[in-house]
Write a protein that holds these residues in place. Structure first.
Motif, PDB file in Angstrom:
ATOM      1  N   GLY A  61      -0.588  19.379  35.196  1.00  0.00           N
ATOM      2  CA  GLY A  61       0.506  18.424  35.271  1.00  0.00           C
ATOM      3  C   GLY A  61       0.724  17.670  33.982  1.00  0.00           C
ATOM      4  N   ALA A  62      -0.359  17.393  33.258  1.00  0.00           N
ATOM      5  CA  ALA A  62      -0.276  16.659  31.996  1.00  0.00           C
ATOM      6  C   ALA A  62      -1.618  16.789  31.294  1.00  0.00           C
ATOM      7  CB  ALA A  62       0.064  15.187  32.234  1.00  0.00           C
ATOM      8  N   ALA A  63      -1.598  16.590  29.973  1.00  0.00           N
ATOM      9  CA  ALA A  63      -2.824  16.606  29.181  1.00  0.00           C
ATOM     10  C   ALA A  63      -2.739  15.498  28.145  1.00  0.00           C
ATOM     11  CB  ALA A  63      -3.033  17.959  28.509  1.00  0.00           C
ATOM     12  N   SER A  64      -3.780  14.700  28.062  1.00  0.00           N
ATOM     13  CA  SER A  64      -3.827  13.605  27.099  1.00  0.00           C
ATOM     14  C   SER A  64      -4.933  13.851  26.091  1.00  0.00           C
ATOM     15  CB  SER A  64      -4.085  12.280  27.824  1.00  0.00           C
ATOM     16  OG  SER A  64      -4.236  11.223  26.900  1.00  0.00           O
ATOM     17  N   PRO A  65      -4.661  13.614  24.804  1.00  0.00           N
ATOM     18  CA  PRO A  65      -5.735  13.766  23.817  1.00  0.00           C
ATOM     19  C   PRO A  65      -6.849  12.755  24.053  1.00  0.00           C
ATOM     20  CG  PRO A  65      -3.799  12.755  22.811  1.00  0.00           C
ATOM     21  CD  PRO A  65      -3.394  13.200  24.183  1.00  0.00           C
ATOM     22  N   ALA A 102       0.771  12.453  34.400  1.00  0.00           N
ATOM     23  CA  ALA A 102      -0.357  11.574  34.099  1.00  0.00           C
ATOM     24  C   ALA A 102      -0.137  10.928  32.737  1.00  0.00           C
ATOM     25  CB  ALA A 102      -1.668  12.358  34.113  1.00  0.00           C
ATOM     26  N   LYS A 103      -0.722   9.742  32.555  1.00  0.00           N
ATOM     27  CA  LYS A 103      -0.591   9.039  31.275  1.00  0.00           C
ATOM     28  C   LYS A 103      -1.705   8.010  31.172  1.00  0.00           C
ATOM     29  CE  LYS A 103       3.585   8.458  29.950  1.00  0.00           C
ATOM     30  NZ  LYS A 103       4.991   7.983  29.916  1.00  0.00           N
ATOM     31  N   CYS A 104      -2.103   7.717  29.923  1.00  0.00           N
ATOM     32  CA  CYS A 104      -3.152   6.727  29.701  1.00  0.00           C
ATOM     33  C   CYS A 104      -2.570   5.321  29.591  1.00  0.00           C
ATOM     34  CB  CYS A 104      -3.925   7.045  28.423  1.00  0.00           C
ATOM     35  SG  CYS A 104      -5.055   8.441  28.577  1.00  0.00           S
ATOM     36  N   ASP A 105      -3.309   4.355  30.154  1.00  0.00           N
ATOM     37  CA  ASP A 105      -2.915   2.960  30.023  1.00  0.00           C
ATOM     38  C   ASP A 105      -3.393   2.426  28.666  1.00  0.00           C
ATOM     39  OD1 ASP A 105      -5.626   2.185  30.228  1.00  0.00           O
ATOM     40  OD2 ASP A 105      -5.466   1.637  32.333  1.00  0.00           O
ATOM     41  N   PRO A 106      -3.053   1.190  28.306  1.00  0.00           N
ATOM     42  CA  PRO A 106      -3.434   0.672  26.984  1.00  0.00           C
ATOM     43  C   PRO A 106      -4.930   0.636  26.718  1.00  0.00           C
ATOM     44  CG  PRO A 106      -1.651  -0.646  27.906  1.00  0.00           C
ATOM     45  CD  PRO A 106      -2.099   0.287  28.993  1.00  0.00           C
ATOM     46  N   ASP A 107      -5.749   0.640  27.777  1.00  0.00           N
ATOM     47  CA  ASP A 107      -7.202   0.630  27.613  1.00  0.00           C
ATOM     48  C   ASP A 107      -7.815   2.020  27.625  1.00  0.00           C
ATOM     49  OD1 ASP A 107      -7.431  -2.189  27.426  1.00  0.00           O
ATOM     50  OD2 ASP A 107      -7.237  -2.346  29.607  1.00  0.00           O
ATOM     51  N   GLY A 108      -6.990   3.064  27.727  1.00  0.00           N
ATOM     52  CA  GLY A 108      -7.499   4.422  27.651  1.00  0.00           C
ATOM     53  C   GLY A 108      -7.924   5.043  28.956  1.00  0.00           C
ATOM     54  N   ARG A 109      -7.589   4.404  30.087  1.00  0.00           N
ATOM     55  CA  ARG A 109      -7.795   5.067  31.379  1.00  0.00           C
ATOM     56  C   ARG A 109      -6.654   6.047  31.617  1.00  0.00           C
ATOM     57  NH1 ARG A 109      -7.632  -0.358  32.367  1.00  0.00           N
ATOM     58  NH2 ARG A 109      -9.618  -1.439  32.674  1.00  0.00           N
ATOM     59  N   LEU A 110      -6.934   7.153  32.298  1.00  0.00           N
ATOM     60  CA  LEU A 110      -5.884   8.106  32.642  1.00  0.00           C
ATOM     61  C   LEU A 110      -5.463   7.882  34.086  1.00  0.00           C
ATOM     62  CD1 LEU A 110      -4.243  10.576  31.561  1.00  0.00           C
ATOM     63  CD2 LEU A 110      -5.880  11.997  32.819  1.00  0.00           C
ATOM     64  N   TRP A 111      -4.159   7.657  34.288  1.00  0.00           N
ATOM     65  CA  TRP A 111      -3.575   7.515  35.615  1.00  0.00           C
ATOM     66  C   TRP A 111      -2.800   8.777  35.931  1.00  0.00           C
ATOM     67  CZ3 TRP A 111      -3.462   2.530  38.295  1.00  0.00           C
ATOM     68  CH2 TRP A 111      -4.170   1.532  37.616  1.00  0.00           C
ATOM     69  N   ALA A 112      -2.977   9.306  37.134  1.00  0.00           N
ATOM     70  CA  ALA A 112      -2.333  10.567  37.494  1.00  0.00           C
ATOM     71  C   ALA A 112      -1.900  10.538  38.957  1.00  0.00           C
ATOM     72  CB  ALA A 112      -3.287  11.746  37.261  1.00  0.00           C
ATOM     73  N   GLY A 113      -0.747  11.104  39.212  1.00  0.00           N
ATOM     74  CA  GLY A 113      -0.248  11.216  40.572  1.00  0.00           C
ATOM     75  C   GLY A 113      -0.526  12.589  41.145  1.00  0.00           C
ATOM     76  N   SER A 114      -1.002  12.645  42.374  1.00  0.00           N
ATOM     77  CA  SER A 114      -1.193  13.933  43.053  1.00  0.00           C
ATOM     78  C   SER A 114      -0.100  14.112  44.093  1.00  0.00           C
ATOM     79  CB  SER A 114      -2.572  14.002  43.713  1.00  0.00           C
ATOM     80  OG  SER A 114      -2.714  12.998  44.707  1.00  0.00           O
ATOM     81  N   THR A 115       0.228  15.363  44.370  1.00  0.00           N
ATOM     82  CA  THR A 115       1.299  15.677  45.302  1.00  0.00           C
ATOM     83  C   THR A 115       0.968  16.952  46.056  1.00  0.00           C
ATOM     84  OG1 THR A 115       3.704  16.036  45.476  1.00  0.00           O
ATOM     85  CG2 THR A 115       2.604  17.015  43.592  1.00  0.00           C
ATOM     86  N   ALA A 116       1.498  17.105  47.251  1.00  0.00           N
ATOM     87  CA  ALA A 116       1.349  18.361  47.981  1.00  0.00           C
ATOM     88  C   ALA A 116       2.158  19.448  47.280  1.00  0.00           C
ATOM     89  CB  ALA A 116       1.820  18.195  49.420  1.00  0.00           C
ATOM     90  N   MET A 117       1.675  20.671  47.351  1.00  0.00           N
ATOM     91  CA  MET A 117       2.391  21.785  46.728  1.00  0.00           C
ATOM     92  C   MET A 117       3.809  21.907  47.276  1.00  0.00           C
ATOM     93  SD  MET A 117       0.429  23.378  44.479  1.00  0.00           S
ATOM     94  CE  MET A 117      -1.281  23.736  44.058  1.00  0.00           C
ATOM     95  N   ASP A 118       3.989  21.579  48.564  1.00  0.00           N
ATOM     96  CA  ASP A 118       5.318  21.654  49.165  1.00  0.00           C
ATOM     97  C   ASP A 118       6.013  20.297  49.204  1.00  0.00           C
ATOM     98  OD1 ASP A 118       3.817  20.352  51.060  1.00  0.00           O
ATOM     99  OD2 ASP A 118       4.272  21.733  52.701  1.00  0.00           O
TER     100      ASP A 118
END
Length: 285
Positions: A61-65, A102-118
């Protein structure tokens, strides 16, 4: 609502099935982005369009360095580390569920949303990945959590639910959220997707299937629209040394186009907007 007149061009010619998750890496002057359905993590030089690709054995879904090198990726199973190899370090999702944006917050935590395939209603959730790779669920009962971002002062968090066609705002309290409220909804059928935030506290939101972005004030007012030469813009990010150029990913999936036809699936850049973006942190782990 005003229409923005700006210079739009193709920066990375591509035929991505679902291009997504653009994140600017100021250390390398490169754009990282993914093709969800192809499991590809791309790194592109926007000056010449050259791209290197890492193919993963899963949907991404996303990749963060990572600040220490390599990537953290939000994948079908949960969270994976992509460095010398590929390792799923947090297998937290069950069958029929996958990570989305997904995206990192200002402190470097990664936040990501999960969803059903359908995209079944209520089966989505919002997760946070700490620097030590511990995780927890922050919100449940979502459907298709998608674009996410923070205000310039880090005090407000924004989250799209594409299936519900709405954007919510929250009080950002470190690794917790409070005070959920509806920022805006899209009752006319527009589907909000990925987003980014500018230095004037406004949101830039990709409207899937509508061929445009919309700029939204922090109070939820629709300010302006930006037409694009793609049908399915998917997300956006500010890039460049001054963060004053807007990059837009797009998708070809479902359009029935030959791979060598049109700009859908390419990465676009938009110059001359007169506004800069907010830096996005890398993963602290």
């Amino acid at each position: 609502m005003d229409t923005i007149a700006a210079t739009v061009r193709i920066a990375v010619p591509a035929a991505a099935r679902v291009g997504e998750g653009p994140v600017w890496d100021p250390g390398s002057d490169r754009l990282h982005w993914v093709d969800i359905l192809s499991g590809a993590v791309h790194t592109s030089d926007l000056a010449n369009g050259s791209t290197t690709t890492r193919e993963l054995p899963t949907l991404v879904g996303a990749a963060s360095p990572k600040r220490t090198g390599g990537f953290v990726a939000a994948v079908t199973e949960g969270f994976a580390e992509v460095s010398g190899g590929y390792v799923v370090r947090q297998h937290i999702l069950g069958d029929g569920i996958r990570m989305n944006d997904a995206k990192c917050d200002p402190d470097g935590r990664l936040w990501a949303g999960s969803t059903a395939m359908d995209f079944a209603a209520g089966r989505g959730a919002l997760h946070v990945l700490e620097a030590d790779w511990s995780t927890r669920v922050v919100l449940e009962g979502l459907t298709q959590p998608n674009g996410l971002g923070w205000s310039p002062d880090g005090r407000t968090f924004y989250l799209v639910d594409s299936a519900e066609r709405e954007i919510s705002a929250f009080d950002a309290l470190g690794n917790q959220l409070a005070g959920r409220r509806l920022l805006c909804s899209f009752p006319d059928g527009d589907v909000p997707d990925g987003l980014c935030v500018d230095a004037e506290e406004c949101l830039w939101v990709a409207l899937w299937g509508a061929g445009r972005l919309v700029r939204i004030a922090p109070d939820g007012r629709m300010l302006s629209t930006l037409p694009l030469p793609v049908v399915q813009p998917s997300s956006c990010a500010f890039v460049g040394s001054e963060l004053d150029v807007l990059c837009v990913t797009s998708a070809r999936e479902g359009l029935g186009l030959p791979d060598d036809t049109g700009s859908d699936g390419s990465v676009l850049i938009v110059a001359g907007l007169g506004v800069a973006g907010v830096p996005v942190a890398g993963f602290a782990g």
